[in-house]
Design a protein around this motif. Structure first.
Motif, PDB file in Angstrom:
ATOM      1  N   ASN A  45       0.833  -1.250   0.113  1.00 31.94           N
ATOM      2  CA  ASN A  45      -0.020  -0.031  -0.198  1.00 31.94           C
ATOM      3  C   ASN A  45       0.837   1.132  -0.069  1.00 31.94           C
ATOM      4  O   ASN A  45       0.233   2.484  -0.004  1.00 31.94           O
ATOM      5  N   ARG A  60      -6.897   5.435  -5.015  1.00 31.13           N
ATOM      6  CA  ARG A  60      -7.390   4.225  -5.184  1.00 31.13           C
ATOM      7  C   ARG A  60      -7.289   3.833  -6.412  1.00 31.13           C
ATOM      8  O   ARG A  60      -7.507   4.502  -7.484  1.00 31.13           O
ATOM      9  N   ASP A  61      -6.993   2.347  -6.677  1.00 32.28           N
ATOM     10  CA  ASP A  61      -7.069   1.784  -7.876  1.00 32.28           C
ATOM     11  C   ASP A  61      -7.951   0.419  -7.683  1.00 32.28           C
ATOM     12  O   ASP A  61      -7.445  -0.747  -7.233  1.00 32.28           O
ATOM     13  N   GLY A  62      -9.140   0.724  -7.900  1.00 33.12           N
ATOM     14  CA  GLY A  62     -10.118  -0.445  -7.905  1.00 33.12           C
ATOM     15  C   GLY A  62     -10.477  -0.537  -6.389  1.00 33.12           C
ATOM     16  O   GLY A  62     -10.840   0.397  -5.690  1.00 33.12           O
ATOM     17  N   ILE A  63      -9.948  -1.865  -5.918  1.00 32.61           N
ATOM     18  CA  ILE A  63     -10.249  -2.092  -4.325  1.00 32.61           C
ATOM     19  C   ILE A  63      -8.814  -1.472  -3.572  1.00 32.61           C
ATOM     20  O   ILE A  63      -8.950  -1.581  -2.301  1.00 32.61           O
ATOM     21  N   ARG A  64      -8.041  -1.588  -4.362  1.00 33.87           N
ATOM     22  CA  ARG A  64      -6.669  -1.297  -3.616  1.00 33.87           C
ATOM     23  C   ARG A  64      -6.395   0.307  -3.386  1.00 33.87           C
ATOM     24  O   ARG A  64      -6.768   0.985  -3.974  1.00 33.87           O
ATOM     25  N   GLN A  65      -5.660   0.616  -2.134  1.00 35.49           N
ATOM     26  CA  GLN A  65      -5.479   1.859  -1.749  1.00 35.49           C
ATOM     27  C   GLN A  65      -3.811   2.086  -1.475  1.00 35.49           C
ATOM     28  O   GLN A  65      -3.095   1.267  -1.137  1.00 35.49           O
TER      29      GLN A  65
END
Length: 201
Positions: A45, A60-65
């Motif tokens: 992260n 955020r990139d999709g569900i990733r932070q």
């Protein structure tokens, strides 16, 4: 049994400390590309905490932070300093390029016009685009001209010299204090002074 639980907790605590030390070391030596300026960094992260002068930018990139430490917040964000962490906070309006607070825009993106901290596709009614900027300015509508004043020169109304007389007109609608673009509201012109009366009256 209690001794086994104690050893297990000690082992878990040691592993967490080793992991945090590894993150700090990687951030400090620049081994992780996304850990520049980080005090604490995660391989997955990026930055978790930053040096006190930097801002933590999270996206955020999709569900990733992901987190990154930056000196100044990018377009569309503004910096908020806190006791524990300084953060880059996103402007609420997607048409805002830079903002003072979440809801007050200071500069709009292309094809948008700024008026009282908000971005518009067109300037609102009774406003016009200010020359050289993308800001909407209040339009001032002047009233009719008043009467010319008495011709005076250095405070006197009589004499053998030329003087000046003035006339004014009031503005209707918005006032100049609101930043309205007003045309001329005062005019002066040269005039011939009245002569002194015979006998010095």
């Amino acid at each position: 049994m209690q001794w086994i639980i104690f050893m297990l907790l000690l082992f878990i605590s040691s592993m967490e400390m080793l992991t945090q030390n590894r993150w700090k070391k990687q951030a400090g030596t620049g081994l992780l590309e996304n850990c520049t300026g980080c005090l604490l960094c995660s391989e997955d992260n990026g930055c978790i905490t930053c040096h006190h002068r930097l801002f933590l930018l999270i996206w955020r990139d999709g569900i990733r932070q992901f987190g990154m430490c930056v000196h100044t917040c990018p377009p569309g964000y503004f910096g908020v300093r806190g006791l524990e962490v300084n953060r880059c906070t996103k402007c609420r309006s997607p048409s805002c390029e830079s903002c003072f607070s979440r809801d007050f825009c200071m500069k709009c993106k292309e094809k948008f016009y700024l008026h009282k901290g908000q971005c518009f596709r067109q300037c609102p009614p009774s406003t016009m685009v200010q020359p050289g900027t993308r800001e909407c300015q209040e339009i001032c509508e002047p009233g009719p001209w008043g009467q010319w004043s008495t011709c005076t020169h250095e405070g006197r109304t009589r004499g053998c010299k030329w003087g000046l007389e003035t006339r004014v007109r009031e503005s209707t609608g918005t006032t100049s204090e609101e930043g309205a673009a007003c045309p001329t509201l005062l005019e002066t012109r040269k005039c011939r002074m009245r002569k002194h009366c015979p006998g010095g009256e």
